[in-house]
Scaffold this active site. Structure first.
Site, short mmCIF file in Angstrom:
data_model
loop_
_atom_site.label_atom_id
_atom_site.label_comp_id
_atom_site.label_asym_id
_atom_site.label_seq_id
_atom_site.Cartn_x
_atom_site.Cartn_y
_atom_site.Cartn_z
N TRP A 1 1.04 -1.34 0.04
CA TRP A 1 0.12 0.13 0.01
C TRP A 1 0.75 1.02 -0.01
O TRP A 1 0.44 2.36 -0.50
CB TRP A 1 -0.86 -0.10 1.34
CG TRP A 1 -1.51 1.20 1.35
CD1 TRP A 1 -2.88 1.60 0.76
CD2 TRP A 1 -1.31 2.51 2.16
NE1 TRP A 1 -3.34 2.73 1.09
CE2 TRP A 1 -2.41 3.27 1.98
CE3 TRP A 1 -0.21 2.77 3.06
CZ2 TRP A 1 -2.56 4.65 2.55
CZ3 TRP A 1 -0.36 4.15 3.58
CH2 TRP A 1 -1.37 4.86 3.43
N HIS A 2 1.90 1.14 0.83
CA HIS A 2 2.94 2.59 0.69
C HIS A 2 3.54 2.69 -0.54
O HIS A 2 3.86 3.89 -0.71
CB HIS A 2 3.86 2.26 1.72
CG HIS A 2 3.30 2.41 3.21
ND1 HIS A 2 2.77 1.41 3.95
CD2 HIS A 2 3.32 3.53 3.91
CE1 HIS A 2 2.48 1.93 5.13
NE2 HIS A 2 2.89 3.17 5.29
N GLY A 3 3.80 1.73 -1.23
CA GLY A 3 4.44 2.00 -2.74
C GLY A 3 4.51 0.83 -3.65
O GLY A 3 4.52 -0.22 -3.08
#
Length: 495
Positions: free
Chosen positions: A345-347
């Site tokens: 989700w962060h990247g």
């Protein structure tokens, strides 16, 4: 007369330029234009607050304009997501057939998550596919809408909660767009849920004195964290991560520690500003950071770090997969899967996946060792060792989070170990004494008793206006003194 006409046209041109989207200068909390707009926004908001429909229209339009200034015409995707999920939630709420309700939920998730996957992960998936088949990958020209991960999580939680009959579907499209586009938490959270936010919108209570001045206090804390601490520390961190082979082990270690403090101040500072703005408008968005670096184990860390995201992952991924209800092995699989989702989700990069996997493995190990850990005496020495291990693990994994490649990770870690010499500590302290002082202050802030902060906040709320004005001037002066020409973008805005 001609000169006067020219001046008016020039003024109008400048206003239009300021109100138009500029990809090189997206509107963020760290920009001066944003705070000018807020100064204009708040008095108008106070005038229309008592008229609920007018207030909702005004705030929604301002939020959409804010998103337009941040992401350009991508704000249409937010509107499309709002309309589709609102309509499907209405259908799910009224439909009696289980199969059709499931189908509507699947369509909603496919639209919301599908849009997120396209914008955020299409190039990552194509790159890895082409690497497997040996083709020459050409990335797609895709502009990632700012904050898409955050509003996607909010709309997913809303539709899922309606499906599970935890909340009723709102009949007002305006209310739903208001919730999804609410500008304080639009760009980088918190991940506020409809079950917590909608009742406040329906009640439409006027903000209390404590909410207004408490919000001001949070905003100033957030500005100091972001514009003073995070941005100043980032200057050295960026240099070291940009050329890790050119620095000693001590210098690299300080950069690694520095990023842990930078990302905390950057993101918690943004959260403070977002929560503070919401508070001044009469909305409670909870707490998003609770001094995470005082945690004694990784489980506690995730109860203190980015709380709204942690609880979202717990409720909608971990528990939905069965949580700890289906045996130990399944619990470990669920933990790893949840943290892998959190990392991705962060990247869209393998370093974020490794970061998530590292935290997932740490959580599994902690759960596995819990019976043995409970037998160890809970004294100050044990607490210190537990804290040191937890902080070291979190800081180590942040190297994967910060580095732009695995080569950089390797250079940072190997350089820290192979070129480490304690003799460099006095030299580093002498050259970067201000940087070190800020690091120590941030670190020490985590271990000040929480009731002290509450007493200071209460004093500020009840203080005379002259005291509030002096504190405001001090904050402005600090920002001016520590500001640099290269303003650091919000780290979490890219997610």
């Amino acid at each position: 007369m001609a000169e006067y006409s020219f001046s008016l046209s020039t003024l109008w041109y400048n206003i239009v330029q300021q109100l138009s989207y500029n990809p090189q200068e997206p509107l963020m909390f760290s920009s001066g234009l944003f705070w000018v707009l807020i100064i204009i926004f708040l008095p108008i908001y106070s005038l229309v607050k008592s008229r609920r429909t007018m207030m909702a229209i005004f705030v929604t339009l301002f939020s959409l304009f804010f998103f337009y200034k941040s992401s350009g015409l991508c704000f249409f995707f937010l509107l499309a997501t709002s309309v589709v999920d609102w309509a499907l939630a209405q259908y799910i709420d009224k439909c009696k057939k289980r199969a059709m309700r499931k189908l509507a939920l699947a369509v909603s998730l496919l639209c919301s998550v599908g849009m997120l996957v396209y914008f955020k992960y299409a190039n990552f998936l194509l790159f890895n596919f082409d690497a497997i088949v040996g083709r020459n990958f050409q990335p797609l020209d895709i502009i990632l809408p700012v904050g898409i991960s955050f509003y996607t999580f909010r709309t997913v939680s809303y539709v899922v909660d309606v499906y599970n009959k935890k909340i009723p579907a709102t009949t007002s499209l305006l209310d739903y767009v208001f919730f999804l586009s609410f500008f304080p938490c639009l760009i980088a959270g918190p991940v506020v849920r409809a079950s917590e936010f909608m009742p406040q919108l329906h009640e439409n209570k006027a903000p209390t004195r404590e909410q207004v001045y408490g919000g001001m206090w949070l905003i100033m804390l957030g500005i100091i964290k972001k514009a003073v601490f995070a941005d100043y520390i980032a200057q050295y961190v960026n240099i070291a991560y940009g050329n890790p082979t050119g620095y000693s082990g001590v210098e690299l270690l300080m950069a690694i520690l520095g990023y842990s403090m930078q990302i905390y101040c950057d993101f918690s500072g943004y959260s403070d500003m977002a929560i503070g703005l919401g508070s001044m408008m009469g909305f409670n968005q909870g707490v998003n950071f609770d001094f995470p670096y005082r945690s004694l184990n990784v489980t506690e860390f995730w109860r203190r770090w980015h709380i709204s995201l942690s609880f979202w992952l717990r409720d909608y991924i971990y528990i939905s997969m069965g949580g700890n209800r289906k045996g130990k092995l399944r619990q470990y699989v669920n933990l790893m899967t949840t943290m892998l989702v959190g990392g991705l989700w962060h990247g869209a990069a393998w370093n974020f996946i490794i970061w998530g996997a590292g935290h997932g493995l740490a959580l599994c190990v902690h759960k596995f060792m819990m019976p043995s850990l409970k037998k160890i005496p809970d004294n100050i020495v044990v607490k210190f060792i537990s804290w040191l291990l937890t902080f070291s693990l979190v800081t180590l994994l942040f190297v994967f989070f910060r580095a732009d490649s695995f080569d950089t990770v390797w250079a940072m870690l190997c350089g820290t170990v192979t070129r480490f010499d304690v003799a460099y500590f006095p030299v580093f302290l002498k050259v970067r004494y201000t940087w070190c002082a800020l690091m120590i202050i941030i670190f020490a802030m985590h271990f000040v008793p929480k009731d002290f902060y509450e007493r200071v906040r209460t004093w500020y709320i009840n203080s005379w206006w002259i005291c509030k004005f002096i504190i405001f001037l001090v904050v402005v002066q600090l920002v001016i003194e520590f500001s640099s020409a290269d303003v650091q973008p919000l780290i979490y805005a890219q997610f």
